[in-house]
Design an enzyme around this catalytic site. Structure first.
Site, PDB file in Angstrom:
ATOM      1  N   TYR A  92      31.270  35.842  42.696  1.00 20.91           N
ATOM      2  CA  TYR A  92      31.179  35.714  44.050  1.00 20.91           C
ATOM      3  C   TYR A  92      30.904  36.322  45.001  1.00 20.91           C
ATOM      4  CZ  TYR A  92      33.672  33.150  48.105  1.00 20.91           C
ATOM      5  OH  TYR A  92      33.929  32.758  49.306  1.00 20.91           O
ATOM      6  N   ASP A 272      44.882  44.151  39.100  1.00 16.55           N
ATOM      7  CA  ASP A 272      43.607  42.846  40.077  1.00 16.55           C
ATOM      8  C   ASP A 272      44.058  42.419  40.697  1.00 16.55           C
ATOM      9  OD1 ASP A 272      41.804  41.521  40.350  1.00 16.55           O
ATOM     10  OD2 ASP A 272      41.612  41.045  38.923  1.00 16.55           O
ATOM     11  N   HIS A 302      40.209  44.678  39.835  1.00 16.30           N
ATOM     12  CA  HIS A 302      39.260  43.734  39.506  1.00 16.30           C
ATOM     13  C   HIS A 302      38.003  44.384  39.065  1.00 16.30           C
ATOM     14  CE1 HIS A 302      38.312  39.957  39.910  1.00 16.30           C
ATOM     15  NE2 HIS A 302      37.148  39.961  40.539  1.00 16.30           N
TER      16      HIS A 302
END
Length: 321
Positions: A92, A272, A302
């Site tokens: 992202y 996460d 993450h």
């Protein structure tokens, strides 16, 4: 961050209850048919990088709407025969970056194709592909762009670009279409899952800590971005929750996973908060192919397995590409 999601024994059996649209398959068949009405026109331009062990090509191909999408193709120097090809999708906010940051897969003797993500690439890694499609008011980021309807949603364009990226990678004369893998982490993992559900003849799929899975649970279990973008949008657009969740259902990795026809290696991290492990297990447990494995990193956030997971993918792909 301590463990916050379900215990591991429950995660291994967790199944999403996210409803699948009745027209899911027809929606995507029509979307891809419209994209393929435009010529792929994959162009590979050799670039000088100063790297002697690889050859690099600046790639342009037609994605959603015929819009030009960029990529890098990296080949081992001196390669002369059809090579297995790893198609990679980016996390992202990132773009394709610079060629020297993508050397792992070429170092294994494979071709490597990395897709630039439209409209992204102004954060941690630069990109070169604009998104020429506008949207209604959205929360900053990408999660709510065009979220008022599946036809206008941002990830319809991205997932279509990704399918066309596989077609572009396979179009080069030194790649072997029968030995194609899709990989990626976070958003890239979500895109790899989508490709795994939309391209029926992949040899392997390897999504790491994948994003965009089990939306109904994800948007309520974590308050970390990017999922929180959806909650922030709904804070100001009151009464649109059902409409937004309907749109997101067409892009849920769980539904693509149910159509996965290739061997798959997933990974997740139990701390996460960005892509909670239950949402990853939701996609993993839905994956249709029997040959599937998930690596679990107990005390990671993450970043997941990081270089350890890269090594795991190299070993795993050795018998599949």
């Amino acid at each position: 961050m301590a463990l916050f999601d379900l215990p591991l024994d429950q995660l291994r059996g967790y199944r999403s209850t996210a409803p699948e649209p009745q027209d899911f398959d027809s929606f995507w068949a029509k979307t891809l048919q419209e994209a393929r009405a435009h010529r792929l026109d994959a162009v590979f331009e050799a670039v000088e990088t100063g790297l002697s062990a690889v050859r690099v090509y600046d790639v342009t191909f037609a994605g959603f709407g015929g819009h030009p999408v960029k990529g890098w193709l990296t080949l081992p120097a001196g390669a002369s025969g059809p090579l297995p090809v790893v198609v990679e999708f980016i996390g992202y906010g990132g773009g394709r970056g610079l060629p020297h940051t993508h050397l792992l897969w070429a170092a294994t003797g494979r071709a490597h194709f990395v897709m630039d993500t439209r409209g992204q690439g102004s954060g941690w890694s630069p990109g070169d592909t604009p998104d020429p499609v506008g949207s209604a008011p959205a929360f900053p980021g990408f999660m709510t762009r065009g979220v008022e309807a599946p036809e206008s949603y941002y990830y319809r364009r991205v997932f279509t670009d990704a399918v066309r990226a596989v077609e572009a990678a396979r179009a080069h004369p030194l790649t072997d279409p029968a030995r194609t893998a899709a990989v990626g982490g976070s958003q890239g993992g979500a895109i790899a899952i989508a490709v795994g559900g939309l391209v029926p003849d992949l040899a392997a799929v390897a999504p790491d800590v994948p994003f965009l899975c089990d939306f109904p649970r994800a948007v309520t279990i974590t308050d970390r971005d990017p999922y929180r973008e959806i909650g922030n949008y709904l804070k100001s657009h009151r009464g649109r929750t059902a409409q937004v969740l309907r749109t997101l259902s067409y892009f849920d990795g769980v539904h693509f996973a149910a159509r996965g026809r290739a061997p798959a290696l997933f990974s997740t991290a139990l701390e996460d908060q960005t892509c909670p492990p239950s949402t990853v297990f939701a996609a993993f447990n839905a994956w249709a192919h029997d040959d599937k494995t998930i690596e679990v990193y107990d005390f990671n956030d993450h970043e997941g397995g990081g270089p350890f997971q890269e090594a795991a993918k190299v070993r795993w792909l050795a018998s599949r590409l």
